[in-house]
Design an enzyme around this catalytic site. Sequence first.
Site, PDB file in Angstrom:
ATOM      1  N   TRP A 263       1.076  -1.258  -0.178  1.00 36.51           N
ATOM      2  CA  TRP A 263      -0.441   0.039   0.353  1.00 36.51           C
ATOM      3  C   TRP A 263       1.248   1.743  -0.185  1.00 36.51           C
ATOM      4  O   TRP A 263       0.290   2.509   0.248  1.00 36.51           O
ATOM      5  CB  TRP A 263      -0.980   0.346   1.137  1.00 36.51           C
ATOM      6  CG  TRP A 263      -2.248  -0.889   1.320  1.00 36.51           C
ATOM      7  CD1 TRP A 263      -3.768  -0.853   0.573  1.00 36.51           C
ATOM      8  CD2 TRP A 263      -1.941  -2.073   1.480  1.00 36.51           C
ATOM      9  NE1 TRP A 263      -4.104  -1.897   0.982  1.00 36.51           N
ATOM     10  CE2 TRP A 263      -3.421  -2.969   0.935  1.00 36.51           C
ATOM     11  CE3 TRP A 263      -0.824  -3.098   1.809  1.00 36.51           C
ATOM     12  CZ2 TRP A 263      -4.392  -4.164   1.408  1.00 36.51           C
ATOM     13  CZ3 TRP A 263      -1.271  -4.701   2.288  1.00 36.51           C
ATOM     14  CH2 TRP A 263      -2.943  -5.366   1.703  1.00 36.51           C
ATOM     15  N   CYS A 298      -7.085  -4.800  -1.526  1.00 37.11           N
ATOM     16  CA  CYS A 298      -8.144  -5.326  -1.488  1.00 37.11           C
ATOM     17  C   CYS A 298      -8.551  -6.383  -2.488  1.00 37.11           C
ATOM     18  O   CYS A 298      -8.908  -7.151  -2.149  1.00 37.11           O
ATOM     19  CB  CYS A 298      -8.635  -5.264  -0.479  1.00 37.11           C
ATOM     20  SG  CYS A 298      -9.439  -4.097  -1.343  1.00 37.11           S
ATOM     21  N   HIS A 357     -13.717  -1.700   1.397  1.00 38.09           N
ATOM     22  CA  HIS A 357     -12.908  -2.874   1.443  1.00 38.09           C
ATOM     23  C   HIS A 357     -13.554  -4.074   0.447  1.00 38.09           C
ATOM     24  O   HIS A 357     -14.755  -4.373   0.805  1.00 38.09           O
ATOM     25  CB  HIS A 357     -12.408  -3.418   2.783  1.00 38.09           C
ATOM     26  CG  HIS A 357     -11.749  -4.393   2.987  1.00 38.09           C
ATOM     27  ND1 HIS A 357     -10.688  -5.117   1.653  1.00 38.09           N
ATOM     28  CD2 HIS A 357     -12.147  -5.872   4.116  1.00 38.09           C
ATOM     29  CE1 HIS A 357     -10.564  -6.188   2.874  1.00 38.09           C
ATOM     30  NE2 HIS A 357     -11.014  -6.753   3.185  1.00 38.09           N
ATOM     31  N   ASP A 380     -11.893 -13.474   3.687  1.00 39.07           N
ATOM     32  CA  ASP A 380     -10.844 -12.777   3.280  1.00 39.07           C
ATOM     33  C   ASP A 380      -9.326 -12.765   3.391  1.00 39.07           C
ATOM     34  O   ASP A 380      -8.949 -13.093   4.493  1.00 39.07           O
ATOM     35  CB  ASP A 380     -11.111 -11.304   3.815  1.00 39.07           C
ATOM     36  CG  ASP A 380     -11.063  -9.925   3.552  1.00 39.07           C
ATOM     37  OD1 ASP A 380      -9.809  -9.890   2.811  1.00 39.07           O
ATOM     38  OD2 ASP A 380     -10.809  -8.877   4.246  1.00 39.07           O
ATOM     39  N   ASP A 422     -19.261   2.404  15.166  1.00 43.45           N
ATOM     40  CA  ASP A 422     -19.678   3.470  15.619  1.00 43.45           C
ATOM     41  C   ASP A 422     -18.385   4.165  15.159  1.00 43.45           C
ATOM     42  O   ASP A 422     -17.523   4.421  15.337  1.00 43.45           O
ATOM     43  CB  ASP A 422     -20.112   3.669  16.924  1.00 43.45           C
ATOM     44  CG  ASP A 422     -21.681   2.705  16.969  1.00 43.45           C
ATOM     45  OD1 ASP A 422     -22.504   3.099  16.108  1.00 43.45           O
ATOM     46  OD2 ASP A 422     -21.416   2.321  18.044  1.00 43.45           O
ATOM     47  N   GLU A 469     -30.510   0.245  10.071  1.00 49.04           N
ATOM     48  CA  GLU A 469     -30.462   2.187  10.649  1.00 49.04           C
ATOM     49  C   GLU A 469     -31.684   1.953  12.175  1.00 49.04           C
ATOM     50  O   GLU A 469     -32.474   2.452  11.523  1.00 49.04           O
ATOM     51  CB  GLU A 469     -28.989   3.123  10.742  1.00 49.04           C
ATOM     52  CG  GLU A 469     -28.343   2.456   9.431  1.00 49.04           C
ATOM     53  CD  GLU A 469     -26.840   1.795  10.468  1.00 49.04           C
ATOM     54  OE1 GLU A 469     -27.538   1.704  11.845  1.00 49.04           O
ATOM     55  OE2 GLU A 469     -26.348   1.340   9.973  1.00 49.04           O
ATOM     56  N   TYR A 540      -6.981   4.910   0.023  1.00 48.23           N
ATOM     57  CA  TYR A 540      -7.967   3.696   0.022  1.00 48.23           C
ATOM     58  C   TYR A 540      -8.535   3.278   0.993  1.00 48.23           C
ATOM     59  O   TYR A 540      -9.204   3.286   1.706  1.00 48.23           O
ATOM     60  CB  TYR A 540      -8.986   3.274  -1.407  1.00 48.23           C
ATOM     61  CG  TYR A 540      -8.516   1.576  -0.841  1.00 48.23           C
ATOM     62  CD1 TYR A 540      -9.363   0.852  -0.337  1.00 48.23           C
ATOM     63  CD2 TYR A 540      -6.948   1.364  -1.075  1.00 48.23           C
ATOM     64  CE1 TYR A 540      -9.001  -0.829  -0.163  1.00 48.23           C
ATOM     65  CE2 TYR A 540      -6.537   0.120  -1.370  1.00 48.23           C
ATOM     66  CZ  TYR A 540      -7.189  -1.109  -0.816  1.00 48.23           C
ATOM     67  OH  TYR A 540      -6.776  -2.053  -0.901  1.00 48.23           O
TER      68      TYR A 540
END
Length: 707
Positions: A263, A298, A357, A380, A422, A469, A540
């Site tokens: 990265w 990713c 991602h 992943d 959060d 939400e 990113y």
Amino acid sequence: MSDQNPTVAASDPPPPPTGPPPKVTNRGRALAPTASSNFEAADVPEFERFDVAGPRAPGTPSLAEYLDIWDVDMMKTPDESNKFAVEFIIGSTPQFSKGTYVPVFPTKERQTTWEGRITSTSDNIITMGVTPAANCIVGKYHMYVAVMTPFGIRRTKREDSRDLYILFNPWMPADAVFLDDEEERTECVMTEMGIIYHGAYDDISERNWNYGQFNFGVLDACLYIMDRSEMPITNRGDPIKVTRQASAMLNSHDEDGVLVGNWTGDYTYGVAPTSWTGSTDILLSYASSKASVCYAQCWVYAAVFNTFLRCLGIPSRVVTNYYSAHDNDGNLKTDIILDENGRIDRNRTKDSIWNYHCWNECYMSRPDLPPGFGGWQVVDATPQETSDGMYRCGPASVNAIKHGQICFPFDAPFVFAEVNSDVVFYSRKKDGTMQPVKVNRTHVGRMILTKTPGDITRRDITDQYKFPEGTTEERTVLEKAEEFGCKRDKSELPVADVDLILPTLDITVGDNFELSLEFVNHSDQQRTVETYVSGNVVYYTGVNSSEFLFRNPTVKISPNNSVREVIMVQSKNYMRNLVEQANLNFIVTGKIKETGHIVSVMKVVTLHNPKLTVEVSGGGRVNDEMMVTVQFTNPFTFSLEGVYIRMEGPGIMLPKFKYYSLITGGSSLIWTEFFTPHRPGSTRVFATLDCPALRQVFGQASVTITP
């Protein structure tokens, strides 16, 4: 006289041997090494003598009067069906009890785990059908035809042409990867051409990718990945174990896996992640060189993992999560630290939120979990955190994540945090104490996308990961997650009576533009907002590269009114610091003088790059030569150096690339290649341009090939 023993002499210990220590074997621990290579064949004798009792055994018997095998026809032409015979062997230590040696008999009276049957006979030719067990080991089997004689078993010679590949079968209800949806199954197993989403949630970009799971050599490369990890052959029929092992092996952090992550922006010793157009080159390079391939981020990990899964028959898709939290301390908070005046303290703000991602979902049953948690599973391969000592993630049940059941394996808490964290703003006082001043509960996991089956549109699957939400169901899920150790911020903070709005911006690289801040006063009194505007070039991943803009206007807003504050952004300020994917992150925070409340807004602006023009001409028929032309004009006043252009077309053209040392400002290039399509159908030719000064330049052309 000396009382010392003359045969004993003290001395320094010998120096330790140089070089790496030899690999420790299993001698003394097991009778034989664990079979972990699909390409190491057992030495199967052409004649296996029966044991004969007595002090002497007869010499080699004459077998002329017994049945011989002249030939085995694997019936590989398109209008025939597969024909197999008798013995199937996988790995170096075949055993019937382990499922690595499977004899198949043609009579109903004598059947094993694989079903055998005679489908036709003609003179001295027998056609035999074989149905492997739905839970058998996946990989390459060596096939032999054996005939029993009074003296022993007579076999065919080992022939590579008789090797047989067994894959997972999503069409078979008894298979663990069975997917009872034909459209979804076709997309997630058979489709070679994919679309991967990136950019920002309010400015979505698309990247074409050729998974190439049917290209020559790709299947052997996928089997080599499991061999390289020394995964026991006996575990390779279990999709849970296969996907978890592959999650670790697709990155190079453990056991020299497939891809090296990078990265930094410096890709001198490899290919820039933004330059790849498909998985074929990566997998074939890894299998041939036995060395990790440079470089990936990713979406490259997810795309190559998708090829691996589809190649083995496991239904899979690439998923993009916009505003993905990187939670590494077991809580559901992303902390942003402000000073007493409301300005971001970048030295103390360590958490990051990825603009997006990419990961994978694969479809399978989960007999290790309670009913209801099979189906789509998150896996992943991007190396973020360790799981059981290795950089891997999953498989984690999507349904378990949605319902907060994060106690189930594997790595559900990590994925849950990626979509549910959060964003908590803390005000740090001079004495070091911190107090939460604002909580944004909707920023993370804003949208989750994948490609629509059978179409080139995107599909929003956010509701498969989380309830809407603010609903009762969402609160229940978060409470359930807390029971399993996830910590949340429960601060009930007063709502500020001033809103701060940043509009969506559509900006091209190199443009000057206006950043318009709108302050809306909902109160009946005047409000004064001491504002801090920070513009940063970011990766990113949300990691800050450099700050190119800072302003601190004080804005006065009359009661029940709104005010716009316009800031001019000069391209010269951000261009010299721009990193790949051209993301600008604006964070505006303000403190309302009259109430002390904090207002804030964050906006990622993805600058749009110039495009490649791709044109295809020619016959449009299988085996007819066609031509593709790629054109590009450098729109800048400066030169582009070290430019690579890559292109490929699923089913019609293998990957190709061309290097240009220099493209001066305002100049154009044209690259023409010829190709011969070998499959009919609709497909695309797509290309990328990549250089240190300009990443993620794409172009494509649709092509229809007739038989």
